[in-house]
Design an enzyme around this catalytic site. Structure first.
Site, PDB file in Angstrom:
ATOM      1  CB  SER A  87      32.609  35.348 141.249  1.00  0.00           C
ATOM      2  OG  SER A  87      33.611  36.134 141.741  1.00  0.00           O
ATOM      3  CG  HIS A  90      35.635  31.929 140.796  1.00  0.00           C
ATOM      4  ND1 HIS A  90      36.274  31.098 140.317  1.00  0.00           N
ATOM      5  CD2 HIS A  90      36.195  33.243 140.497  1.00  0.00           C
ATOM      6  CE1 HIS A  90      37.178  31.778 139.425  1.00  0.00           C
ATOM      7  NE2 HIS A  90      36.979  33.060 139.650  1.00  0.00           N
ATOM      8  CG  ASP A 107      37.715  36.444 141.253  1.00  0.00           C
ATOM      9  OD1 ASP A 107      38.168  35.715 140.398  1.00  0.00           O
ATOM     10  OD2 ASP A 107      36.322  36.607 141.263  1.00  0.00           O
ATOM     11  CG  HIS A 137      40.872  33.552 138.890  1.00  0.00           C
ATOM     12  ND1 HIS A 137      39.762  34.256 138.305  1.00  0.00           N
ATOM     13  CD2 HIS A 137      41.773  33.577 138.046  1.00  0.00           C
ATOM     14  CE1 HIS A 137      40.503  34.817 137.227  1.00  0.00           C
ATOM     15  NE2 HIS A 137      41.560  34.248 137.082  1.00  0.00           N
ATOM     16  CG  MET A 162      43.023  37.537 138.031  1.00  0.00           C
ATOM     17  SD  MET A 162      41.421  38.183 138.216  1.00  0.00           S
ATOM     18  CE  MET A 162      40.703  37.400 139.602  1.00  0.00           C
ATOM     19  CG  MET A 211      40.245  35.393 132.377  1.00  0.00           C
ATOM     20  SD  MET A 211      39.374  35.423 133.663  1.00  0.00           S
ATOM     21  CE  MET A 211      38.613  36.796 133.997  1.00  0.00           C
ATOM     22  N   GLY A 261      40.023  41.689 136.636  1.00  0.00           N
ATOM     23  CA  GLY A 261      40.060  42.711 137.555  1.00  0.00           C
ATOM     24  C   GLY A 261      38.892  43.320 138.255  1.00  0.00           C
TER      25      GLY A 261
END
Ligand code: DX5
Ligand code: ZN
Length: 224
Positions: free
Chosen positions: A9, A34, A36, A67, A69, A138, A143
């Site tokens: 990540s 990954h 985010d 990913h 969000m 998750m 966050g």
């Protein structure tokens, strides 16, 4: 049994050295990067956007595991596909029409994934299991990196794994948040085959060893 894959990540990387950090995890054996994406609405934090993916895409062959969000995933799918995403995962909490998003992601040439927050029931995603390539469980509230693994995500993984097996589906089960050697072992024995890890890899002096450790946690049959 599916091979265990490691998704590093980027959120935990040194942002002043992105190219170096990405090449480092690629050399160290990760299969996926990954990414985010946080918009300050769906989650409090703001991370980075498609420009970063585009810049890195030319520097690495890692699979881009995006990913999202973000509150309005529909509006950004094309941009994230164009910027080099291979997988695009959206949150079930952000849409009333998951089928439409899944279809759009495929049309853009990417693999669709659905994610759900720790407090969201599995029943929300069950109707779409046959339509997606990946489910992202998750194991922390989204966050922030560096949080503690929430153990109830193991129950979700186990239940999903059993449905996937019964229905003979080939969907990947990815787990995200608080992954280290110990939690990786538990997640893999509960059914996960893609492990997202940020802090554990990037904040280590020996990322190669950490990636190997995570991968090996899968090869042991048992692990509680
Ligand atoms: C959290 C992100 C995670 C995070 C994982 O919202 O989705 O991908 O970067 O970080 P670690 O491995 O540090 O828990
Ligand atoms: Zn993530």
């Amino acid at each position: 049994m599916k091979k265990i894959k490691i998704a590093a990540s980027l959120l935990a990387a040194d942002f002043s050295q992105l190219e170096k950090e990405v090449k480092m995890v690629e050399r160290a054996g990760a299969e996926l990067l990954h990414l985010d994406i946080m918009d300050g609405h769906f989650v409090k934090n703001i991370s980075f956007g498609p420009g970063v993916l585009k810049a890195l895409r030319r520097r690495t062959k890692l699979v881009f595991d995006t990913h999202l969000m973000i509150k309005n995933p529909k509006n950004y799918l094309a941009e994230f596909a164009k910027s080099g995403s291979d997988i695009i995962t959206f949150h079930i909490e952000t849409t009333k029409n998951p089928k439409e998003l899944i279809k759009s992601i495929r049309k853009l040439g990417c693999s669709p994934g659905i994610s759900l927050n720790p407090r969201t029931s599995l029943s929300r995603i069950k109707p779409f299991l046959k339509d997606v390539d990946l489910i992202l469980i998750m194991s922390v509230n989204p966050g922030l990196g560096g949080q503690k693994f929430i153990p109830s995500s193991l129950t979700k993984l186990r239940e999903l794994k059993s449905i996937i097996r019964k229905k003979n589906l080939s969907v990947d089960l990815e787990v995200d948040g608080g992954i280290n050697r110990k939690t990786a072992k538990k997640a893999v024995s509960a059914g996960a085959n893609i492990l997202v890890a940020g802090t554990y890899i990037f904040h280590s002096r020996n990322p190669q060893k950490k990636i190997k450790e995570l991968r090996c946690s899968g090869s042991k049959k048992r692990g509680n």
